[in-house]
Design an enzyme around this catalytic site. Structure first.
Site, PDB file in Angstrom:
ATOM      1  N   GLY A   1       0.837  -1.204   0.000  1.00  0.00           N
ATOM      2  CA  GLY A   1       0.000   0.000   0.000  1.00  0.00           C
ATOM      3  C   GLY A   1       0.862   1.241   0.000  1.00  0.00           C
ATOM      4  N   ASP A   2       0.594   2.176   0.906  1.00  0.00           N
ATOM      5  CA  ASP A   2       1.392   3.397   0.991  1.00  0.00           C
ATOM      6  C   ASP A   2       2.251   3.392   2.259  1.00  0.00           C
ATOM      7  OD1 ASP A   2      -0.665   3.607   2.788  1.00  0.00           O
ATOM      8  OD2 ASP A   2      -1.161   5.692   2.326  1.00  0.00           O
TER       9      ASP A   2
END
Length: 558
Positions: A455-456
């Protein structure tokens, strides 16, 4: 049978034997390596699912506990005002299907959308347990709410209950703040992880309860059934993750990854086991393809050698004997290549072809090494992944101990990244993630590692001097925060985000790598709560409690 034909057949048989022997060896080595990589990948996927479930459940529990301090909920003198507040909370946290404030006798005073208001649910565990202390109930079918809440899928509704007592100023329970967490949350987590594992075909994820009941599966008909697998027992006995080859109830053999959901922070977990599986046919397809290629190479080369033998028996007799002997030595590992002959062109061509075969097999082995290297890196950004990070810690921790240094873990989470995907699309989001990876790579120094967890979320691990750990790590965290504030170019569109960083040290803040991640994650949570685009140290957050640290306890990069 003529000598010419006998020689041609003998030559073909010798070459085929060499190629198949070398091919079998390469295929065997490739099979072992690919099997391990595939199994480790499924075990890692199971761990990520279990870890995400535990972290989310802990986060939801923390959110409910935080709500109990709101006066309008503790003493709902104005029901309309309290209902608007609860509806706003539910809209902000959509995973909660229902939120209600119960009186001391179990009557629903105020609830989201007014559902069940005035109904007494004193016999439900959410009240009986919640009036005493925190209650987190395992997944169960909807009872009262099944016909009251919207159900677009038509599937049986399931919830996880979270409840806390509401207390007056003297600490006396005055009621219960009860919530129902939608089980669709677990499906969303599974869907997200499977999207990230798209390169693996036919991968399925299961959640199995403590009593071996299937809680979540791709096939709805499997939900509610019981599984008795070696993988489940291994997860519970070890409390960790791993993989095995196992025959499932459908009679098929699967590569099966497993991980125990052991809880997170003060959430002890439900005793769930997460399983990931992939059919052996899909998992080992590359091995079968390699075996076929080796066989084709061997057969083709054998036929060519037979043709050469048929045309040049007189010239081939002596060189062929030498070639056969050298090939045998190659198979045994005492030689590296077939000798080159200056005699007839057929002999020279044969020796060159054999050497090309050996080179091709060596290149195949090199390609396998490259595949193994790819397994240690994130496909989108090229940064090392969690497996590579684990390898780094295996050497970094002993080195830090020898050199009397600290291992600093900088846990990085991008701020306001979700709107990039929502408004500009995932392609733009991917460009931003690649840009983040590039900036982290520029900031990283020799001997340090910057990795993407998914993800981030990113991390950077560095070794810092023991007596200057905070200052050194603070400089790096400051550089990271400032670097992310510079707008990114996403295919001609300017994207502005930021990041928050949590910093933990081993051994100053933690004694194990797992604990180090937890400390840094808590610091990251505090940095975000303090206003984003900043960083926090685990030591500061831990000394002031786990939740809502003041801005004065943070080092801001703004």
């Amino acid at each position: 049978m003529s000598l010419r034909l006998q020689t041609a057949m003998a030559l073909a048989a010798a070459i085929l034997a060499v190629s198949l022997a070398v091919g079998a060896m390469v295929t065997h080595l490739a099979a072992e390596r690919l099997e391990t990589d595939i199994g480790d990948g499924l075990a890692e996927l199971a761990f990520q699912m279990a870890d995400k479930l535990d972290r989310d459940m802990w986060a939801r529990s923390s959110e409910v506990r935080t709500l109990t301090v709101i006066d309008d909920l503790r003493t709902p003198d104005d029901p309309e005002r309290a209902r608007k507040l609860i509806d706003a909370l539910q809209e902000a946290i959509p995973t909660f299907s229902w939120i209600g404030v119960l009186s001391s006798d179990g009557t629903v005073l105020v609830a989201s959308d007014g559902i069940l208001e005035g109904v007494n649910i004193a016999q439900r565990p959410v009240f009986q347990e919640g009036i005493q202390d925190r209650f987190i109930g395992d997944v169960h079918d909807a009872v009262l709410l099944a016909s009251l809440l919207p159900n677009p899928t038509g599937e049986p509704m399931k919830f996880v209950d979270i409840a806390y007592p509401l207390r007056d100023a003297d600490g006396v329970p005055t009621g219960v703040l009860a919530t129902h967490l939608s089980w669709a949350w677990a499906k969303d987590v599974r869907r997200s992880l499977l999207q990230n594992a798209a390169q693996r075909s036919e991968v399925a994820i299961y959640i199995v309860a403590k009593d071996n009941t299937v809680l979540l599966a791709d096939d709805a008909t499997e939900i509610g059934t019981h599984l008795d697998l070696t993988a489940i027992r291994a997860a519970r006995e070890t409390g960790g993750n791993g993989w095995t080859l196992e025959v499932w109830p459908d009679g098929e053999t699967y590569v099966t990854g497993y991980a125990a959901a052991n809880g997170h922070q003060d959430f002890e977990g439900f005793g769930w086991t997460v399983l990931t599986r992939q059919s052996t046919a899909a998992a080992f397809a590359p091995i079968d393809s390699l075996a076929r290629q080796v066989a084709v190479w061997g057969i083709g080369l054998a036929l060519g050698a037979a043709a050469l033998g048929w045309l040049g028996i007189g010239l081939l007799t002596r060189p062929l004997a030498e070639i056969a002997a050298t090939a045998e030595r190659i198979r045994q590992g005492s030689a590296t290549e077939i000798p080159h002959f200056r005699g007839p062109r057929e002999i020279a061509a044969l020796s060159d072809a054999l050497n090309r075969l050996i080179d091709g097999l060596r290149h195949t082995e090199t390609a396998l090494d490259s595949m193994s290297m790819a397994a240690l890196h994130d496909q989108l950004t090229g940064l090392p992944n969690r497996m590579a990070l684990e390898s780094y810690f295996e050497t970094a921790v002993p080195r830090a101990k020898r050199e009397r240094k600290q291992v600093a873990l900088l846990y990085i989470d991008l701020d306001d990244f979700k709107p990039v995907n929502d408004t500009l699309g995932h392609a733009a989001g991917d460009l931003v993630l690649k840009g983040v990876a590039g900036r982290l790579t520029e900031i990283r120094r020799g001997g340090e590692i910057a990795a993407r967890l998914g993800g981030d979320e990113f991390v950077m691990a560095v070794l810092v001097d023991d007596d200057a750990a905070r200052s050194e790590a603070g400089v790096i965290a400051d550089r990271i925060v400032r670097a992310m504030l510079v707008p990114f170019d996403a295919d001609g569109r300017t994207v502005s985000i930021g990041c928050s960083v949590g910093v933990g040290f081993l051994p100053a803040d933690a004694q194990t790598v797992t604990e180090l991640f937890e400390r840094a994650d808590s610091a990251l949570y505090a940095a975000k709560e303090a206003g984003k685009s900043g960083y926090a140290f685990a030591e500061d957050v831990h000394s002031r409690g786990k939740f809502m640290p003041s801005n004065k306890s943070l080092s801001s990069a703004s």
